[in-house]
Design a protein around this motif. Structure first.
Motif, PDB file in Angstrom:
ATOM      1  N   LYS A 319       3.916 -12.403  -1.905  1.00 34.73           N
ATOM      2  CA  LYS A 319       4.131 -11.002  -2.232  1.00 34.73           C
ATOM      3  C   LYS A 319       2.836 -10.368  -2.721  1.00 34.73           C
ATOM      4  O   LYS A 319       2.212 -10.833  -3.661  1.00 34.73           O
ATOM      5  CB  LYS A 319       5.212 -10.868  -3.314  1.00 34.73           C
ATOM      6  CG  LYS A 319       5.602  -9.416  -3.588  1.00 34.73           C
ATOM      7  CD  LYS A 319       6.806  -9.316  -4.495  1.00 34.73           C
ATOM      8  CE  LYS A 319       7.202  -7.857  -4.716  1.00 34.73           C
ATOM      9  NZ  LYS A 319       8.408  -7.720  -5.551  1.00 34.73           N
ATOM     10  N   GLU A 320       2.437  -9.277  -2.071  1.00 27.92           N
ATOM     11  CA  GLU A 320       1.216  -8.555  -2.450  1.00 27.92           C
ATOM     12  C   GLU A 320       1.566  -7.309  -3.250  1.00 27.92           C
ATOM     13  O   GLU A 320       0.983  -7.041  -4.276  1.00 27.92           O
ATOM     14  CB  GLU A 320       0.418  -8.179  -1.196  1.00 27.92           C
ATOM     15  CG  GLU A 320       0.001  -9.372  -0.348  1.00 27.92           C
ATOM     16  CD  GLU A 320      -0.804 -10.386  -1.153  1.00 27.92           C
ATOM     17  OE1 GLU A 320      -1.795  -9.988  -1.772  1.00 27.92           O
ATOM     18  OE2 GLU A 320      -0.417 -11.561  -1.175  1.00 27.92           O
ATOM     19  N   SER A 321       2.484  -6.519  -2.745  1.00 24.23           N
ATOM     20  CA  SER A 321       2.924  -5.319  -3.453  1.00 24.23           C
ATOM     21  C   SER A 321       4.260  -4.895  -2.866  1.00 24.23           C
ATOM     22  O   SER A 321       4.588  -5.227  -1.728  1.00 24.23           O
ATOM     23  CB  SER A 321       1.897  -4.189  -3.309  1.00 24.23           C
ATOM     24  OG  SER A 321       1.956  -3.625  -2.017  1.00 24.23           O
ATOM     25  N   ASP A 322       5.022  -4.152  -3.636  1.00 28.68           N
ATOM     26  CA  ASP A 322       6.308  -3.660  -3.152  1.00 28.68           C
ATOM     27  C   ASP A 322       6.124  -2.727  -1.959  1.00 28.68           C
ATOM     28  O   ASP A 322       6.958  -2.692  -1.052  1.00 28.68           O
ATOM     29  CB  ASP A 322       7.046  -2.925  -4.278  1.00 28.68           C
ATOM     30  CG  ASP A 322       7.510  -3.869  -5.376  1.00 28.68           C
ATOM     31  OD1 ASP A 322       7.682  -5.066  -5.084  1.00 28.68           O
ATOM     32  OD2 ASP A 322       7.680  -3.413  -6.520  1.00 28.68           O
ATOM     33  N   ILE A 323       5.031  -1.970  -1.952  1.00 24.23           N
ATOM     34  CA  ILE A 323       4.784  -1.030  -0.855  1.00 24.23           C
ATOM     35  C   ILE A 323       4.615  -1.776   0.459  1.00 24.23           C
ATOM     36  O   ILE A 323       5.181  -1.389   1.491  1.00 24.23           O
ATOM     37  CB  ILE A 323       3.530  -0.163  -1.156  1.00 24.23           C
ATOM     38  CG1 ILE A 323       3.806   0.752  -2.343  1.00 24.23           C
ATOM     39  CG2 ILE A 323       3.136   0.661   0.070  1.00 24.23           C
ATOM     40  CD1 ILE A 323       2.586   1.548  -2.795  1.00 24.23           C
ATOM     41  N   GLU A 325       5.566  -5.009   1.120  1.00 24.33           N
ATOM     42  CA  GLU A 325       6.752  -5.797   1.451  1.00 24.33           C
ATOM     43  C   GLU A 325       7.882  -4.927   2.007  1.00 24.33           C
ATOM     44  O   GLU A 325       8.595  -5.346   2.928  1.00 24.33           O
ATOM     45  CB  GLU A 325       7.230  -6.561   0.212  1.00 24.33           C
ATOM     46  CG  GLU A 325       8.379  -7.509   0.511  1.00 24.33           C
ATOM     47  CD  GLU A 325       8.536  -8.574  -0.548  1.00 24.33           C
ATOM     48  OE1 GLU A 325       9.650  -8.690  -1.090  1.00 24.33           O
ATOM     49  OE2 GLU A 325       7.565  -9.288  -0.840  1.00 24.33           O
ATOM     50  N   SER A 326       8.034  -3.724   1.485  1.00 27.72           N
ATOM     51  CA  SER A 326       9.129  -2.862   1.942  1.00 27.72           C
ATOM     52  C   SER A 326       8.919  -2.374   3.373  1.00 27.72           C
ATOM     53  O   SER A 326       9.876  -1.952   4.029  1.00 27.72           O
ATOM     54  CB  SER A 326       9.277  -1.657   1.008  1.00 27.72           C
ATOM     55  OG  SER A 326       8.112  -0.844   1.057  1.00 27.72           O
ATOM     56  N   LYS A 352      12.625   1.951   8.783  1.00 25.91           N
ATOM     57  CA  LYS A 352      11.400   1.581   8.085  1.00 25.91           C
ATOM     58  C   LYS A 352      10.274   2.596   8.245  1.00 25.91           C
ATOM     59  O   LYS A 352       9.202   2.423   7.654  1.00 25.91           O
ATOM     60  CB  LYS A 352      10.907   0.216   8.610  1.00 25.91           C
ATOM     61  CG  LYS A 352      11.792  -0.971   8.280  1.00 25.91           C
ATOM     62  CD  LYS A 352      11.535  -1.451   6.861  1.00 25.91           C
ATOM     63  CE  LYS A 352      12.291  -2.728   6.546  1.00 25.91           C
ATOM     64  NZ  LYS A 352      11.985  -3.223   5.174  1.00 25.91           N
ATOM     65  N   ALA A 355       8.614   3.875   5.054  1.00 22.03           N
ATOM     66  CA  ALA A 355       7.957   2.781   4.333  1.00 22.03           C
ATOM     67  C   ALA A 355       6.689   2.338   5.056  1.00 22.03           C
ATOM     68  O   ALA A 355       5.669   2.018   4.418  1.00 22.03           O
ATOM     69  CB  ALA A 355       8.911   1.601   4.190  1.00 22.03           C
TER      70      ALA A 355
END
Length: 384
Positions: A319-323, A325-326, A352, A355
């Protein structure tokens, strides 16, 4: 700020060696652009031992990725393994020749390999050392005794006592250095100038759907999954593949026998690669789980894929960032799971789209040459 910048890296671009590494060479070229923005006096010490022949050490001016640099290439021998072993003594000699205690240099080491570490250790202690960690020493298996990895690990532990800044390809790598009192910067990739200047039409705007794979043609990278997909490709889909590796011959044969299903390019130039990428609606990263490789070796192309605003299907990543991954769609690494996602690709892209657009903007702000230059300059300024 610095009198000179040294980048110590194994640079193996296409055309220079049968052992070339496209992903690493592109990242090294991008980093050279960043360093050149900081200082015009950049020296690349190329540790790759690209040729298996008897050659003397060379020093020459080169233009690499539109960057004028001085390149120092250690001697090479007929046997690459023996040559790289003896190059370790050259690293010590070179550091002793170049050391100037009264001047401050920046030493940028691409990964914590033995040559890079030895060079840094024998330079004066007032130099600023940056280690760019792409993977950990034991991420790659090298036999039962594993002498190289043990040597890399030992020398890296010594350099870490003097390092000022560590860049990490992912957060899991960064966790290995949480007790090291050095600045940490996340550095998964840099978007190259050619990709940044390429125009991309909106995905899913053509009658035929196209899925693309651009990378190493071996099982570690998951290219065997793409081969398996081609034997039972869903209706209305075609595939574009470029790259090199052990499975290239099988892709050649499939492209010749099924030209309506597969367009295959072996080691295409970078500008052509991005033109082919533009023709795709879906880009796939079937890389084998990196947990099996010490959680290193982050697939550079995932950030490039997202930057193009295509639907990206990938196996699990750190996981790098929620942005980020989403914006991704995950599959379990099997061809059945990949086919299932392709059957729902239109719906997934519609869901998607927002995102994906946010992720592309996030990457543009942080991981273009200009964006990452600002980050590095800011981090280095804290060291003085």
């Amino acid at each position: 700020m610095y009198k000179r910048i040294f980048m110590i890296a194994a640079y193996s671009p296409p055309g220079n060696s049968t052992l070339f590494n496209l992903g690493a060479s592109k990242k090294i070229e991008s980093m050279l652009r960043v360093l050149r923005r900081m200082n015009k006096k950049v020296v690349l010490i190329n540790t790759a031992h690209n040729s298996e022949e008897l050659k003397n050490c060379s020093v020459k001016r080169q233009n690499i990725a539109d960057c004028k640099v001085i390149t120092i290439t250690p001697f090479s021998l007929y046997n690459r393994k023996i040559g790289k072993l003896f190059n370790l003594f050259f690293a010590i000699w070179l550091a002793m020749r170049l050391r100037k205690p009264r001047k401050q240099f920046l030493l940028w080491c691409y990964n914590g390999y033995a040559f890079e570490c030895l060079f840094a250790l024998f330079m004066p202690k007032n130099q600023h050392i940056v280690i760019e960690m792409e993977d950990m020493p034991f991420s790659r298996k090298r036999g039962f005794i594993d002498i190289k990895n043990r040597l890399d690990s030992f020398l890296l532990s010594l350099v870490l006592k003097r390092v000022k800044l560590i860049t990490c390809v992912n957060n899991i790598i960064a966790d290995n250095f949480k007790y090291i009192p050095a600045e940490k910067v996340l550095f998964p990739s840099i978007i190259g100038q050619q990709l940044a200047s390429q125009h991309f039409d909106v995905a899913f705007s053509r009658a035929t759907r196209t899925v693309g794979y651009f990378g190493g043609l071996n099982t570690e990278k998951g290219a065997d999954i793409v081969l398996e997909l081609l034997t039972d490709l869903p209706d209305g889909w075609q595939v574009i593949v470029t790259g090199s590796g052990g499975l290239a011959e099988q892709f050649f044969k499939l492209a010749n026998s099924n030209p309506d299903k597969l367009l295959f390019g072996y080691n295409v130039p970078e500008n052509e690669l991005y033109q082919l990428m533009e023709k795709c609606d879906v880009l796939v990263n079937p890389h084998k789980p990196i947990e099996e490789m010490g959680n290193g070796i982050f697939p550079f192309k995932v950030y490039e894929y997202l930057y193009t605003r295509r639907l990206v299907l990938t196996t699990r990543l750190p996981k790098e960032s929620d942005i980020i991954e989403s914006a991704l769609v995950f599959f379990d690494g099997s061809v059945e799971s990949l086919k299932q996602q392709l059957s729902e690709a239109d719906r997934l892209f519609a869901e998607k789209m927002l995102a994906i657009d946010m992720a592309a903007k996030f990457i543009s702000e942080r991981y273009t040459v200009q964006g990452f230059s600002n980050t590095i300059i800011s981090s280095l300024a804290k060291l003085n």
